[in-house]
Design an enzyme around this catalytic site. Structure first.
Site, PDB file in Angstrom:
ATOM      1  N   LYS A  93       8.236 -17.372   2.733  1.00 29.21           N
ATOM      2  CA  LYS A  93       7.150 -17.035   3.653  1.00 29.21           C
ATOM      3  C   LYS A  93       5.832 -17.389   2.996  1.00 29.21           C
ATOM      4  O   LYS A  93       5.569 -16.988   1.858  1.00 29.21           O
ATOM      5  CB  LYS A  93       7.158 -15.528   3.982  1.00 29.21           C
ATOM      6  N   ASP A 119      -0.040  -3.308  -2.006  1.00 31.89           N
ATOM      7  CA  ASP A 119       0.753  -4.486  -2.336  1.00 31.89           C
ATOM      8  C   ASP A 119       0.102  -5.301  -3.441  1.00 31.89           C
ATOM      9  O   ASP A 119       0.288  -6.509  -3.516  1.00 31.89           O
ATOM     10  CB  ASP A 119       0.973  -5.345  -1.096  1.00 31.89           C
ATOM     11  N   LYS A 142      -4.493  -1.126  -6.079  1.00 32.21           N
ATOM     12  CA  LYS A 142      -4.491  -0.446  -4.786  1.00 32.21           C
ATOM     13  C   LYS A 142      -3.744   0.883  -4.901  1.00 32.21           C
ATOM     14  O   LYS A 142      -2.785   1.009  -5.678  1.00 32.21           O
ATOM     15  CB  LYS A 142      -3.833  -1.323  -3.723  1.00 32.21           C
TER      16      LYS A 142
END
Lengths: 310, 310
Positions: free
Chosen positions: A67, A221, A225
């Site tokens: 992807k 991700d 974070k």
């Protein structure tokens, strides 16, 4: 096999995707984590500063591919996030299909959340709270409210106007009563609590979470974070998509001693999930290639067999 | 820009590619190494043992994308190597084009060699020696013989029958007299020496190489592979595609103190190349994404503008 590659355009995939397709694809992907492979994630950019693309690749069963996710922050007419999924033919290594999946990607991510909620949340969960008011948060609210008898949605945003606008959008998407509330109220009244933000510090106090709550952290991700208070991990049963990834770039990067259980193992019956209505369950999603490959395969199937389902 | 993505099939790209297109694309790629970016290479596999795919991504100017190379060793009817190049739209991050490029990939790699020879070999180079008798070696012989007044090709193979068959193929592809010889003869008589093998140890003795020879090492693209004797590096001027890659997965992994010069810098005039007819020059190719992106862009241009050239 010398079939020509199949191309599914953005408008085609956007018309084909729905929550059922995405949920079935997510389940297949999470089950495949037990035997499939994911390879190192590449983060690149174009020559325009601020742009970013990521390559997530993997294989499982007869699926193999990559992807390409992109984030172009200056897009105005088009969404800033795009997604292209490339499947190789498992028999030959040649190109099998290319699926543009910008709109479908939001369903894919929300489906992982819905799958976690369906697997881990109390059956009688009625109040869903969503922290975050962005595009993805709306998909989370819609997908999650379908898998439990949710009859009320609370939304929490940093800015009152954004929260009110988001509440209206969630009401339209779910048909449920929706209320914008402060963080403490939202957390304390949640049966299911979803965070979908770009936060870099905890969004709430661990003591506000009631026993029996399920928490899905969808926003983390990358390094730095964080959405959840570390203190929550001590009181909760911890789950994630890929343990190794979750403890390095996911929520559990902040809890080095955490040993989250793969949701796929719970789905496969090889690890326990919730064992008591008093359990607090936490699911961390950082996203993995097999979700994209199963999504693309499902879209491809529906594209090739009009009216077909998974 | 909301143009639909363009798809160029394997049969289309195979019909569009030629040595001139590939050489122009290679030149553009090597010049772009000065300002472009390449990102970490991913090596993955399908669930069938022995299969391998690689992701090479990069960006430069208005090019941004990834090449998916695959190696399926059990292919019989189809080539074992395939290649798919995905270009993103630099303005939006969305999919711009997908170019199947299995056949074109061999032109791309040979074009890097031809570019190095055109840049570094003596103008009066007449004897080309090729060590290796595979598919890629044939492309190297054809591409290199076009950029210098080559009037004789010597070929070296481990097996006499393969070398004879390869000699006939090279003769057909180049129209030149071709002779299968032993390694020492081939090395000693070469003006241009090309290695295109999967060797894991030096193919010849450094002392056999005459002053003035140019050597292109095309086969080394991973740990443990080696074609050249390390002693050659001490007598030679060293060049490569990407210095950092060449000293880690290329030929110069075996010469930690080597400081090869980027061919792009020679092309740009910021570093010297050959400075004497007595120089031995060595070029190491390990391959980089910008070659694939410029190749795809050139194929796309020719595809979109029938009869168009670069």
């Amino acid at each position: 096999m010398t079939d020509s590659p199949v191309f599914v355009s953005e408008s085609e995939s956007a018309a084909l995707v729905d929550d059922d397709l995405a949920l079935a694809a997510a389940r297949e992907a999470f089950l495949a984590t037990a035997h499939g492979s994911t390879f190192p994630v590449v983060i690149g950019s174009s020559s325009t500063p601020g742009t970013r693309f990521t390559l997530k690749s993997g294989s499982a069963g007869d699926l193999v591919g990559v992807k390409i996710g992109s984030f172009w922050p200056d897009n105005t007419d088009l969404p800033r996030h795009s997604s292209t999924i490339v499947l190789l033919d498992p028999a030959t290594g040649r190109l099998r299909a290319v699926v543009e999946a910008a709109a479908a990607n939001a369903y894919r991510t929300a489906a992982a959340d819905a799958l976690a909620v369906r697997t881990l949340a109390r059956d009688d969960s009625r109040t869903l709270t969503v922290i975050g008011t962005g595009h993805q948060a709306l998909h989370e609210a819609r997908a999650v409210s379908r898998v439990r008898p949710i009859d009320r949605v609370l939304v929490v945003g940093r800015r009152a106007d954004a929260a009110r606008r988001f509440a209206a959008d969630v009401a339209a998407a779910t048909g449920l009563p929706v209320e914008a509330v402060d963080t403490r109220t939202g957390v304390a009244e949640a049966d299911v609590l979803v965070t979908a933000t770009t936060a870099r510090e905890p969004l709430f106090d661990a003591s506000w979470v009631r026993p029996g709550t399920h928490v899905s952290a969808m926003g983390v991700d990358g390094p730095g974070k964080q959405e959840l208070p570390v203190a929550l991990h001590d009181r909760a049963k911890l789950f994630c998509d890929l343990p190794e990834q979750s403890t390095t770039i996911g929520e559990f990067q902040h809890a080095p001693s955490a040993a989250p259980v793969a949701l796929g193992a719970v789905l496969a019956g090889t690890a326990p999930g919730r064992t008591s209505p008093e359990d607090v369950t936490v699911f961390d999603s950082s996203g993995f290639a097999l979700q994209d490959l199963t999504l693309a395969a499902a879209l491809l199937h529906r594209h090739t067999v009009p009216g077909g389902t998974e």
